[in-house]
Design a protein around this motif. Structure first.
Motif, PDB file in Angstrom:
ATOM      1  N   LYS A 125       0.811  -1.230   0.000  1.00 39.36           N
ATOM      2  CA  LYS A 125       0.000   0.000   0.000  1.00 39.36           C
ATOM      3  C   LYS A 125       0.841   1.276   0.000  1.00 39.36           C
ATOM      4  N   LYS A 170       2.234   3.914  -2.210  1.00 38.66           N
ATOM      5  CA  LYS A 170       2.093   4.367  -3.594  1.00 38.66           C
ATOM      6  C   LYS A 170       3.325   5.135  -4.037  1.00 38.66           C
ATOM      7  N   SER A 210      -8.383   2.052 -15.847  1.00 37.33           N
ATOM      8  CA  SER A 210      -8.060   1.452 -14.556  1.00 37.33           C
ATOM      9  C   SER A 210      -7.261   2.479 -13.744  1.00 37.33           C
ATOM     10  N   ARG A 237      -6.337   2.957 -10.756  1.00 34.39           N
ATOM     11  CA  ARG A 237      -5.272   2.563  -9.825  1.00 34.39           C
ATOM     12  C   ARG A 237      -4.227   1.717 -10.532  1.00 34.39           C
ATOM     13  N   PRO A 269      -1.206  -1.344  -8.396  1.00 27.13           N
ATOM     14  CA  PRO A 269      -1.337   0.027  -7.872  1.00 27.13           C
ATOM     15  C   PRO A 269      -0.139   0.523  -7.055  1.00 27.13           C
ATOM     16  N   ARG A 304     -12.062  -5.703 -10.393  1.00 27.61           N
ATOM     17  CA  ARG A 304     -11.333  -5.021  -9.315  1.00 27.61           C
ATOM     18  C   ARG A 304     -10.253  -4.061  -9.833  1.00 27.61           C
ATOM     19  N   HIS A 305      -9.886  -4.191 -11.121  1.00 28.48           N
ATOM     20  CA  HIS A 305      -8.943  -3.204 -11.684  1.00 28.48           C
ATOM     21  C   HIS A 305      -9.602  -1.843 -11.841  1.00 28.48           C
ATOM     22  N   THR A 306     -10.924  -1.850 -11.868  1.00 26.24           N
ATOM     23  CA  THR A 306     -11.624  -0.605 -12.165  1.00 26.24           C
ATOM     24  C   THR A 306     -12.197   0.059 -10.905  1.00 26.24           C
ATOM     25  N   ASN A 307     -12.138  -0.645  -9.760  1.00 24.92           N
ATOM     26  CA  ASN A 307     -12.661  -0.019  -8.533  1.00 24.92           C
ATOM     27  C   ASN A 307     -11.595  -0.054  -7.440  1.00 24.92           C
ATOM     28  N   LYS A 308     -11.998   0.131  -6.197  1.00 22.34           N
ATOM     29  CA  LYS A 308     -11.005   0.259  -5.129  1.00 22.34           C
ATOM     30  C   LYS A 308     -10.622  -1.079  -4.485  1.00 22.34           C
ATOM     31  N   ASP A 309     -11.271  -2.176  -4.896  1.00 27.04           N
ATOM     32  CA  ASP A 309     -10.983  -3.469  -4.261  1.00 27.04           C
ATOM     33  C   ASP A 309      -9.618  -4.012  -4.695  1.00 27.04           C
ATOM     34  N   ASP A 310      -9.057  -4.877  -3.840  1.00 23.67           N
ATOM     35  CA  ASP A 310      -7.714  -5.418  -4.072  1.00 23.67           C
ATOM     36  C   ASP A 310      -7.773  -6.599  -5.046  1.00 23.67           C
TER      37      ASP A 310
END
Ligand SMILES: CCCCCCCCCCCCC/C=C/[C@@H](O)[C@H](COP(=O)(O)O)NC(C)=O
Ligand SMILES: Nc1ncnc2c1ncn2[C@@H]1O[C@H](COP(=O)(O)OP(=O)(O)O)[C@@H](O)[C@H]1O
Ligand SMILES: [Ca+2]
Length: 571
Positions: free
Chosen positions: A359, A361, A424, A426, A430, A458-464
């Motif tokens: 996590k 970045k 995507s 993130r 990410p 999940r590439h398009t939202n905040k999930d891992d």
């Protein structure tokens, strides 16, 4: 900005100071080496409108960092808009106008070029202001003065030429940057021109207008040229390459624009132009891809086998569809649900470079990337890893020892940077870093369609996207891949010291047979071989960018407002 930094800034020796007319009032304008401004209101005709970006509408002191000024120019009388009577009155008293253009941050990492107009009492005063400001800017040696620009007229929605001419060229001219513009006539035009024809000493940077493929062309031209000028053989996978001296700017006009998005936080041509003008510098890793000890290509973003290889192969036949070809081919490839058998061998990165799920970045002036560059210096390439490899009989385990993973994969992706893009935000990985000397190797094993869809979404939202039982991810410095039916990898030169043992393992793992294999998507180009060796070259190139900034709001680079000596703002 700290208060101490502020005082250093305002206490610089004054270069120029005058009473000038600005909007509806007379102000004291001061220029020093670091800033323009600290405007103190002398006379107010009317309540000031909030016509330029400032924190407090009542503030009467403002400043602009010289490093954020684009340029100053004399303004013609007819250009001046003077709608109200009070203003007209003062324009008569101060008839000679000049304009200062500067960079302002807006939302979502976008930058805009804004203008402020000052009015002078006489022509000589105006000339002195314009000259002094521009002289100060020319002393900023990091700023490019001459650029070589390549435009791919067919990128994305075929608007590259329009974007450059309408939105970028006027900014370069405001910043007094001279340009040589080449509209490419065929694929590899830019690459070959850079490789053989250009006198690189005649420019301070190269700009490409287009997508990731166009950027890749420029990288290949510059990196190959630099190696051939230094007599370095690109065919040796373990060869230390010579970093490129020139920086590269990207004006996004392509289909994915992942490199631009990952290095600036947006895919906006004006923002990119302003990063180029400011002379930003962002180092970046480059992966070299070899087959059988022969150089194939460089990659800076995604190397993808399986899913992304198949998407690209299918989409190349649909170029006429423009950027939406990726959505169409993506859906088709997803429905096909093909998996591929093979062996991946990789050399893990040092622990001090974090891991793909930590996590952390990659942001402007990233300390992990600094660490990566230091590792390179301390270890001098791969020597420590070679020692570890030679001294161990272990197939897996241990930092610095090659690991081997065999299996059936829906996708094998290596992301040398986050690969964030509008599709995507993130990215594929990410927490990957732009310049740490590593790539994140993502192995997506055979899974159900539904699970794979969940992973993709999940590439398009905040999930891992890595928190799934069939997905694993490793931060690596080098890797190899051999498809199950590989008959080429057995020809790999076994005299190569590094990776010798691994090569043997890969070879014995796969007797030849005729099962199908996918293609590698190498930054949007299809590679001709499935068996590849990949090495990351830490900070081989530099971009006119500064990485993604931590906040989009106020910081040391932007307009600041001071209310008298009461410093109510800090960033
Ligand atoms: C069901 C929903 C699935 C959505 C998955 C979205 C994941 C998107 C991740 C994209 C990562 C792109 C990495 C960059 C690749 C470019 O080098 C390459 C070439 O880009 P270009 O055509 O030159 O702009 N583009 C693609 C799509 O392969
Ligand atoms: N004038 C040209 N004609 C045809 N192809 C070109 C030309 N200039 C560059 N190319 C090639 O077009 C491909 C796609 O370019 P790119 O700028 O990445 O657009 P996109 O993002 O839409 O794929 C690249 O492989 C590049 O080598
Ligand atoms: Ca990296």
């Amino acid at each position: 900005m700290l208060i101490s930094e502020f005082f250093i800034m305002v206490n610089q020796p004054t270069l120029l100071s005058s009473q000038l007319f600005y909007e509806n009032r007379v102000v004291e304008v001061t220029l020093n080496r670091v800033m323009l401004g600290l405007w103190k209101e002398i006379e107010t005709r009317r309540k000031r409108s909030a016509s330029f970006n400032c924190i407090s509408k009542d503030a009467d002191h403002h400043f602009l960092l010289v490093s954020e000024i684009v340029g100053a120019r004399e303004t013609e009388e007819e250009d001046q808009t003077n709608k109200d009577g009070g203003r007209k009155h003062n324009v008569l008293l101060y008839p000679y106008a000049f304009t200062v253009s500067y960079t302002e941050r807006t939302k979502h990492h976008c930058w805009r070029c804004k203008d402020i107009i000052f009015h002078c009492l006489d022509k000589a005063q105006r000339q002195q202001w314009v000259q002094t400001i521009n002289n100060q800017l020319s002393l900023l040696s990091i700023r490019p003065k001459r650029l070589l620009v390549y435009i791919n007229p067919y990128s994305g929605k075929q608007r590259g030429k329009w974007i450059y001419e309408q939105r970028v060229a006027p900014l370069f001219s405001r910043a007094s940057i001279s340009t040589d513009v080449i509209v490419t006539e065929s694929a590899n035009h830019a690459r070959d021109h850079l490789k053989t024809e250009v006198d690189l000493k005649q420019c301070d940077g190269v700009v490409c207008v287009g997508g990731d493929g166009m950027f890749s062309e420029v990288v290949h031209g510059l990196v190959s040229r630099t190696q051939s000028d230094s007599r370095v053989d690109q065919n040796q996978p373990n060869q230390d390459l010579v970093p490129c001296a020139l920086r590269i700017g990207i004006i996004p006009a392509g289909s994915t624009d992942c490199i631009c998005y990952s290095t600036t936080g947006t895919n906006d041509p004006v923002t990119s132009a302003l990063h180029i003008i400011m002379g930003d510098s962002q180092p970046m890793d480059v992966c070299s891809v070899h087959h059988n000890n022969t150089f194939l290509r460089y990659s800076v973003s995604l190397l993808g086998y399986g899913f992304y290889g198949d998407v690209l192969t299918d989409s190349e036949r649909k170029r006429w569809m423009g950027p939406s070809r990726y959505d169409f081919s993506g859906l088709k490839t997803f429905l096909t649900h093909q998996y591929y058998e093979g062996t991946v061998a990789f050399l893990p990165a040092k622990d001090n470079l974090g891991n793909p799920r930590d996590k952390i970045k990659c942001r402007t002036r990233c300390h992990i990337c600094e660490q990566g560059a230091n590792n390179g210096q301390l270890l001098s390439g791969d020597h420590v890893y070679k020692m570890a490899e030679e001294n161990s009989d272990e197939e897996t385990s241990g930092d610095g020892v090659w690991r081997v993973i065999r299996g059936k994969f829906l996708a094998i992706n290596a992301a040398c940077m986050s690969c964030a893009c509008p599709r995507s935000p993130r990215g594929l990985s990410p927490y990957a870093h732009l310049a740490d000397g590593t790539t994140d190797l993502i192995l997506v094993r055979k899974a159900s369609r539904l699970d794979f869809l969940r992973h993709l979404i999940r590439h398009t939202n905040k999930d891992d996207q890595f928190d799934m039982s069939f997905v694993e991810v490793h931060r690596v410095r080098r890797f190899r891949f051999a498809p199950k039916h590989s008959n080429v990898i057995s020809e790999v030169d076994l005299s190569e010291t590094s990776g010798k043992k691994i090569c043997n393992q890969v070879c014995t793992a796969h007797p030849n047979n005729d099962t199908g294999h996918s293609n590698w998507n190498c930054d949007g180009e299809i590679l001709p071989h499935a068996d590849i060796q990949v090495s990351v070259h830490c900070q081989l190139i530099r971009l006119f960018a500064r990485g993604v900034e931590r906040g989009t709001t106020f910081d040391t680079y932007t307009w600041s407002v001071i209310e008298g000596s009461n410093l109510s703002w800090q960033a």
